[in-house]
Design a protein around this motif. Structure first.
Motif, PDB file in Angstrom:
ATOM      1  N   UNK A   3       0.835  -1.198   0.000  1.00 39.81           N
ATOM      2  CA  UNK A   3       0.000   0.000   0.000  1.00 39.81           C
ATOM      3  C   UNK A   3       0.872   1.252   0.000  1.00 39.81           C
ATOM      4  N   UNK A   4       1.892   1.238   0.821  1.00 36.10           N
ATOM      5  CA  UNK A   4       2.762   2.396   0.934  1.00 36.10           C
ATOM      6  C   UNK A   4       3.425   2.701  -0.421  1.00 36.10           C
ATOM      7  N   UNK A   5       3.898   1.647  -1.081  1.00 38.01           N
ATOM      8  CA  UNK A   5       4.571   1.843  -2.355  1.00 38.01           C
ATOM      9  C   UNK A   5       3.591   2.371  -3.405  1.00 38.01           C
ATOM     10  N   UNK A   6       2.393   1.731  -3.468  1.00 39.81           N
ATOM     11  CA  UNK A   6       1.383   2.140  -4.449  1.00 39.81           C
ATOM     12  C   UNK A   6       0.981   3.601  -4.271  1.00 39.81           C
ATOM     13  N   UNK A   7       0.908   4.053  -3.005  1.00 43.55           N
ATOM     14  CA  UNK A   7       0.457   5.408  -2.725  1.00 43.55           C
ATOM     15  C   UNK A   7       1.621   6.413  -2.706  1.00 43.55           C
ATOM     16  N   UNK A   8       2.819   5.926  -2.885  1.00 40.60           N
ATOM     17  CA  UNK A   8       3.987   6.809  -2.839  1.00 40.60           C
ATOM     18  C   UNK A   8       4.220   7.390  -1.450  1.00 40.60           C
ATOM     19  N   UNK A   9       3.898   6.604  -0.411  1.00 40.99           N
ATOM     20  CA  UNK A   9       4.095   7.067   0.969  1.00 40.99           C
ATOM     21  C   UNK A   9       5.358   6.420   1.544  1.00 40.99           C
ATOM     22  N   UNK A  10       6.149   7.219   2.232  1.00 42.48           N
ATOM     23  CA  UNK A  10       7.351   6.649   2.862  1.00 42.48           C
ATOM     24  C   UNK A  10       7.029   6.183   4.271  1.00 42.48           C
ATOM     25  N   UNK A  11       7.387   4.970   4.578  1.00 39.30           N
ATOM     26  CA  UNK A  11       7.196   4.462   5.944  1.00 39.30           C
ATOM     27  C   UNK A  11       8.408   4.849   6.777  1.00 39.30           C
ATOM     28  N   UNK A  12       8.168   5.525   7.898  1.00 38.19           N
ATOM     29  CA  UNK A  12       9.287   5.982   8.737  1.00 38.19           C
ATOM     30  C   UNK A  12       9.479   5.051   9.943  1.00 38.19           C
ATOM     31  N   UNK A  13       8.378   4.618  10.517  1.00 36.87           N
ATOM     32  CA  UNK A  13       8.442   3.713  11.680  1.00 36.87           C
ATOM     33  C   UNK A  13       7.381   2.630  11.529  1.00 36.87           C
ATOM     34  N   UNK A  14       7.771   1.377  11.712  1.00 40.73           N
ATOM     35  CA  UNK A  14       6.772   0.312  11.844  1.00 40.73           C
ATOM     36  C   UNK A  14       7.207  -0.532  13.030  1.00 40.73           C
ATOM     37  N   UNK A  15       6.498  -0.397  14.147  1.00 41.78           N
ATOM     38  CA  UNK A  15       6.926  -1.217  15.280  1.00 41.78           C
ATOM     39  C   UNK A  15       5.736  -1.894  15.944  1.00 41.78           C
ATOM     40  N   UNK A  16       5.858  -3.188  16.171  1.00 43.72           N
ATOM     41  CA  UNK A  16       4.795  -3.900  16.876  1.00 43.72           C
ATOM     42  C   UNK A  16       4.735  -3.384  18.313  1.00 43.72           C
ATOM     43  N   UNK A  17       3.545  -3.111  18.838  1.00 47.97           N
ATOM     44  CA  UNK A  17       3.489  -2.523  20.173  1.00 47.97           C
ATOM     45  C   UNK A  17       3.081  -3.512  21.250  1.00 47.97           C
ATOM     46  N   UNK A  18       2.808  -4.747  20.897  1.00 51.28           N
ATOM     47  CA  UNK A  18       2.472  -5.710  21.959  1.00 51.28           C
ATOM     48  C   UNK A  18       3.111  -7.066  21.683  1.00 51.28           C
ATOM     49  N   UNK A  19       4.375  -7.049  21.313  1.00 56.46           N
ATOM     50  CA  UNK A  19       5.021  -8.310  20.966  1.00 56.46           C
ATOM     51  C   UNK A  19       5.676  -9.006  22.156  1.00 56.46           C
ATOM     52  N   UNK A  20       5.567  -8.406  23.341  1.00 56.44           N
ATOM     53  CA  UNK A  20       6.212  -9.051  24.477  1.00 56.44           C
ATOM     54  C   UNK A  20       5.578 -10.422  24.717  1.00 56.44           C
ATOM     55  N   UNK A  21       6.388 -11.320  25.215  1.00 56.74           N
ATOM     56  CA  UNK A  21       5.916 -12.677  25.462  1.00 56.74           C
ATOM     57  C   UNK A  21       4.702 -12.666  26.385  1.00 56.74           C
ATOM     58  N   UNK A  22       4.759 -11.802  27.378  1.00 57.68           N
ATOM     59  CA  UNK A  22       3.669 -11.746  28.346  1.00 57.68           C
ATOM     60  C   UNK A  22       2.343 -11.405  27.667  1.00 57.68           C
ATOM     61  N   UNK A  23       2.393 -10.454  26.716  1.00 58.35           N
ATOM     62  CA  UNK A  23       1.135 -10.074  26.080  1.00 58.35           C
ATOM     63  C   UNK A  23       0.629 -11.204  25.181  1.00 58.35           C
ATOM     64  N   UNK A  24       1.587 -11.929  24.567  1.00 58.45           N
ATOM     65  CA  UNK A  24       1.176 -13.077  23.764  1.00 58.45           C
ATOM     66  C   UNK A  24       0.495 -14.109  24.650  1.00 58.45           C
TER      67      UNK A  24
END
Lengths: 303, 239
Positions: free
Chosen positions: A275-296
């Motif tokens: 989607x980002x490429x198609x729309x010509x948008x630059x992604x600056x940050x992509x970070x999972x916010x609940x990847x801790x083992x505890x949250x899983x």
């Protein structure tokens, strides 16, 4: 065929409930006991090993209670997590002593040391051993009487990758021989690589049970949350919400970012860059916010 | 009841630790004192009795008993290595009995033998004083070992508690409060020494029959109870 049966078992220490109404059956093959640190894995293993009485419920080995029953140790071999192990002895002396306490002798001790490939260092003092060597000698002491049940508490802690591979190979072999092997770990990958059957413990409760594919699916199918920053957040949000893999998007003005909730993990991870490429948008940050083992894990408990 | 493997591990653990240095220091000190006293005061029955009663029996034997009795099991429980004994088809009372035998043997060797040597140096066993105190040391070794082995099984602070008992109760209260002496391993063992030694050189506040009954009772009950405690020893605390 040896089976450990845990039936509606709880264990508390004062006001703290360490194990809460757990029932499970551990049979032949390799079973992984998975859960975050402090989930009650050690308490559970200690009850299976006869080192701790259940507060309620029963823990039995082929029908006979394990607590206060020394006879079960003819069938059970234990690899404890703690390091204390008569450091002033050599590896050989230690394993021979363990053999003698089982009514066996030097021959069985030598065989056990060969099984864990520790013959080369068997005449050195245990105090000079590395973590992995100690673990293997512990393993030899547990195997010396050819037990049908093997209990290991966090056996891979502190091992380097090569030692880990060797121990996994050994445990796999034990399981294939029809022994009941149970080990605990807080690392999903370890359990996934080794165990054919997984029991998940979270906060003292039995959260899930099954083969690793089922557990893995439960873990990846949960909603994932991401924090995304881009050159045009609103345009990106509009494009993403059109796809069914995205359940919700919030524009976080304080963080100057998008908070995205994805329901289809696999699809979303390929969708976002496309989607980002198609729309010509630059992604600056992509970070999972609940990847801790505890949250899983806590997701698993809720599921 | 005696398990040679448990005994071997216990001996090596006891004599291999730094704590074991005290096992050598105290008897050496006793011999040095004996030599010095003999050189400066000559052979004197009363002086010999004072040294053996005041230092050997009142201080050295209980201290050695604390080291050997608690050391026979306490460190293994502390560092968790006792798991390797407990995870075996061996009766727990058998483990305790074996450790008791080892503790007694070590206490006897490091307390009764130097007591005899010191006694011979002090007055050449005049009035049977050396032999009498040696018998007291042998008997006290048994009771102290049983008591302190129990302490090592039930408490993580066994050494401190043992020292408090040995130094405060036996040495201090024993000499200040008459009633406390009746409940003192030291006095019980001296009751035996009193019968052996001649000329009233040794005295005990407790009669021989009472002393014998108490010695046997304390040893048997402490050993039995330690065996029971080991059966339900919880290795895992809170995570």
């Amino acid at each position: 065929m040896t089976t450990i049966e845990i039936d509606h078992t709880s264990r508390w220490f004062g006001n703290v409930v360490a194990v809460n109404d757990v029932s499970m059956t551990v049979g032949p093959g390799v079973t992984g006991l998975l859960g975050p640190n402090g989930a009650g894995k050690s308490t559970l293993i200690n009850m299976m090993a006869g080192f701790l009485a259940p507060s309620t419920g029963t823990v039995t080995l082929d029908g006979s209670p394990i607590w206060r029953n020394e006879a079960v140790y003819r069938q059970i071999g234990i690899v404890p997590e703690r390091e204390g192990m008569y450091d002033f002895l050599t590896g050989r002396e230690f394993v021979v002593a363990n053999a003698e306490l089982q009514g066996l002798g030097d021959a069985e001790a030598a065989a056990a040391l060969a099984t864990v490939q520790m013959e080369y260092a068997q005449d050195r003092k245990i105090s000079t051993y590395s973590k992995g060597m100690r673990q293997r000698v512990k393993m030899a002491s547990a195997l010396v009487h050819d037990p049908s049940v093997l209990l290991l508490d966090e056996p891979f802690n502190g091992m380097d990758p090569r030692q880990r591979m060797q121990l996994m190979e050994l445990l796999r072999r034990m399981g294939a021989e029809g022994r009941t092997v149970l080990f605990s770990s807080h690392i999903l990958e370890e359990v996934e690589q080794l165990a054919s059957h997984i029991e998940v413990i979270v906060a003292g409760r039995h959260a899930a049970s099954g083969d690793f594919r089922r557990i893995r699916r439960l873990m990846t199918d949960r909603p994932h949350r991401y924090l995304v920053r881009s050159s045009d957040d609103r345009a990106l949000a509009a494009a993403l919400i059109a796809d069914p893999s995205t359940a919700g998007i919030e524009v976080d003005l304080g963080e100057n970012a998008l908070r995205i909730q994805a329901v289809d993990f696999a699809r979303f991870t390929t969708l976002l860059p496309k989607v980002a490429r198609d729309q010509g948008i630059r992604l600056l940050t992509v970070s999972p916010s609940d990847e801790s083992l505890e949250s899983v894990f806590s997701y698993l408990v809720a599921a | 009841m005696y398990d040679p493997t448990v005994a071997r591990l216990t001996y090596r653990a006891l004599l291999g630790r730094r704590r074991a240095a005290i096992l050598f220091v105290l008897p050496a000190l006793l011999i040095v004192i004996a030599v010095a006293v003999r050189m400066f005061a000559g052979a004197d029955d009363q002086v010999a009795s004072d040294v053996l009663g005041g230092f050997a029996i009142a201080t050295m034997v209980p201290l050695i008993g604390v080291i050997a009795g608690t050391g026979a099991i306490g460190p293994e429980i502390d560092d968790g290595s006792i798991v390797y004994l407990l995870a075996k088809p061996v009766k727990r009372p058998r483990i305790i009995f074996t450790k008791l035998v080892v503790a007694i043997a070590v206490t006897m060797v490091f307390s009764a033998v130097p007591t005899l040597i010191a006694g011979l140096i002090l007055n050449g066993n005049g009035q049977q004083i050396a032999v009498a105190y040696t018998i007291a040391a042998l008997v006290a070794s048994i009771a102290y070992s049983a008591l302190f082995l129990l302490l090592g099984t039930v408490s993580r602070h066994a050494v401190v508690l043992g020292l408090v008992y040995a130094l405060v109760w036996e040495a201090l209260f024993g000499s200040l409060v008459p009633g406390a002496r009746t409940l003192s391993v030291q006095q019980w063992s001296l009751a035996l020494a009193e019968k052996v030694g001649g000329g009233g050189a040794i005295t005990s506040d407790v009669g021989l029959p009472v002393a014998t009954v108490l010695l046997v009772a304390v040893t048997v009950v402490a050993t039995w109870y330690a065996g029971q405690k080991l059966r339900t020893l919880k290795l895992a605390g809170e995570e």
